[in-house]
Design an enzyme around this catalytic site. Structure first.
Site, PDB file in Angstrom:
ATOM      1  N   ARG A  44       0.841  -1.215   0.000  1.00 36.56           N
ATOM      2  CA  ARG A  44       0.000   0.000   0.000  1.00 36.56           C
ATOM      3  C   ARG A  44       0.869   1.255   0.000  1.00 36.56           C
ATOM      4  NH1 ARG A  44      -4.506   0.193   4.542  1.00 36.56           N
ATOM      5  NH2 ARG A  44      -2.722   0.764   5.828  1.00 36.56           N
ATOM      6  N   LYS A  98      -2.685   6.445   1.497  1.00 37.53           N
ATOM      7  CA  LYS A  98      -2.436   6.899   2.868  1.00 37.53           C
ATOM      8  C   LYS A  98      -1.498   8.116   2.846  1.00 37.53           C
ATOM      9  CE  LYS A  98      -2.259   4.637   7.337  1.00 37.53           C
ATOM     10  NZ  LYS A  98      -3.509   5.204   7.845  1.00 37.53           N
TER      11      LYS A  98
HETATM   12  C1  LIG Z   1      -8.718   6.554   6.648  1.00 40.48           C
HETATM   13  C2  LIG Z   1      -8.395   5.197   7.144  1.00 40.48           C
HETATM   14  N1  LIG Z   1      -9.210   4.185   6.798  1.00 40.48           N
HETATM   15  C3  LIG Z   1      -8.982   2.931   7.202  1.00 40.48           C
HETATM   16  C4  LIG Z   1      -7.899   2.618   7.998  1.00 40.48           C
HETATM   17  C5  LIG Z   1      -7.664   1.213   8.417  1.00 40.48           C
HETATM   18  O1  LIG Z   1      -6.666   0.637   7.629  1.00 40.48           O
HETATM   19  P1  LIG Z   1      -5.792  -0.574   8.174  1.00 40.48           P
HETATM   20  O2  LIG Z   1      -6.743  -1.648   8.540  1.00 40.48           O
HETATM   21  O3  LIG Z   1      -4.947  -0.962   7.024  1.00 40.48           O
HETATM   22  O4  LIG Z   1      -5.041  -0.071   9.338  1.00 40.48           O
HETATM   23  C6  LIG Z   1      -7.045   3.633   8.393  1.00 40.48           C
HETATM   24  C7  LIG Z   1      -5.897   3.345   9.273  1.00 40.48           C
HETATM   25  O5  LIG Z   1      -4.869   2.953   8.837  1.00 40.48           O
HETATM   26  C8  LIG Z   1      -7.269   4.939   7.952  1.00 40.48           C
HETATM   27  O6  LIG Z   1      -6.461   5.932   8.300  1.00 40.48           O
END
Ligand SMILES: Cc1ncc(COP(=O)(O)O)c(C=O)c1O
Length: 342
Positions: A82, A184
């Site tokens: 990612r 991200k």
């Molecule tokens: C906007 C957002 N959505 C979803 C997630 C959850 O993603 P993950 O399960 O990969 O941590 C996060 C945190 O990382 C986030 O910042």
């Protein structure tokens, strides 16, 4: 065993500087070999691209101490991938996936004393990030970058741990159609600071964002994806190009289908159908699976049957199975666990 003098069971979700961080610099078109360093401070130009134009991205994952003493990470390959995709979208040089994994191994092993004990409820949060470092003044990507990863021991993201939270529908949007909502990037979080503080001032844990184009479909919160359970026990989760592809959510879908035998559907979820769901949860590395008891929408409350006291039965089963996989008490699917040799 951990030898730091910390009250592990009462940790919140806050930064504590640990002993080592991993650093690699990108200069003259290539990444250097990288190394562990002790200094938690960064020095850079006042005109660094990250300071002027927010050219930055990050990841978040966790390391766990198992009962048998092993130290493991949960699906770090997906974070590596990612971050790679995110960097490409931001015109940053992607950090190679194998190097990312090696960096995680090194920084976790070097800070082994900071990994919370098994059973404490705390974990070691790992924060890889990358930013454009050299001075720019015209709007353009940097030529020089730093990839850095620090770790910090954490407790639950939401105060109260596994007790349900209340959300509100904000008047702000999170991500533009065809924007950066699916990566991200630091910029996605900068814009969420005002709405989330407003939510806190009104007594809500987070905002539940709707799609910005029509404001009729559920997207996600500022830091977690959303899952719903129907009265027939089906797991439904929003499908959208502008939400972050959560690794926790992808794992929960697998666990729901293959461990709990639930029907799982990823599709557009209209906000007007939300009152028909019987359970709702937020999922993410930090949130794990946090049950939602209530969603407030401009004077109207949607309350889920489990209320604000305890998680719904399916949310609880999903939580127990997922955290069981993460802490070694439930067998993990092939490739989900990466052991760190200390
Ligand atoms: C906007 C957002 N959505 C979803 C997630 C959850 O993603 P993950 O399960 O990969 O941590 C996060 C945190 O990382 C986030 O910042």
């Amino acid at each position: 065993m951990s030898n730091k003098n910390i009250d592990w069971s009462n940790l919140g979700f806050a930064y504590i500087a640990t002993d080592y961080r991993y650093v690699s610099y990108f200069t003259e078109g290539k990444w250097d070999d990288g190394a562990l360093v002790k200094d938690p401070e960064i020095t850079m130009s006042e005109s660094a691209c990250v300071l002027q134009y927010n050219q930055s991205c990050f990841e978040g994952l966790k390391a766990y101490r198992w009962e048998d003493g092993r130290i493991v990470m949960f699906r770090p390959d997906l974070n590596a991938e990612r971050m790679y995709t995110t960097a490409q979208r931001l015109e940053m040089p992607p950090f190679p996936v194998e190097r990312f994994l090696d960096a995680m191994d090194q920084v976790v092993a070097a800070n082994a004393d900071w990994i919370p004990p098994y059973g404490s409820g705390a974990t070691l949060y790992i924060r890889p990030f990358m930013y454009g470092k050299n001075a720019v003044i015209g709007v353009k990507p940097a030529d020089e970058y730093e990839f850095r990863t620090f770790v910090t021991p954490v407790g639950p993201y939401f105060k109260g741990g596994a007790t349900p939270v209340a959300l509100r529908i904000p008047d702000f949007d999170r991500a533009a159609p065809r924007g950066t909502g699916n990566i991200k990037a630091g910029l996605n979080y900068a814009m969420s600071l005002h709405p989330v503080m407003e939510a806190h001032r009104e007594g809500y844990a987070e905002n539940l964002y709707l799609d910005p184009a029509t404001r009729t479909k559920v997207e996600e919160t500022g830091g977690a994806n959303v899952i719903f359970i129907t009265k027939d026990g089906e797991l439904v989760t929003p499908k959208s190009d502008s939400i972050l592809p959560s690794i926790t959510r992808r794992s929960i879908l697998y666990v729901a289908e293959h461990y709990l035998g639930l029907k799982v559907t990823e599709r557009e979820v209209l906000f007007e159908e939300v009152p028909e769901f019987v359970e709702c949860g937020l999922c993410g590395t930090a949130a794990v699976i946090s049950p939602v008891g209530r969603i407030h929408d401009h004077g109207r409350d949607i309350c889920f049957p489990n209320g604000m006291e305890q998680p719904g039965p399916i949310t609880k089963k999903l939580y127990d199975t997922l955290t069981g996989i993460q802490n070694g008490s439930v067998e993990a699917p092939e490739g989900w666990i990466r052991e760190v040799k200390i």
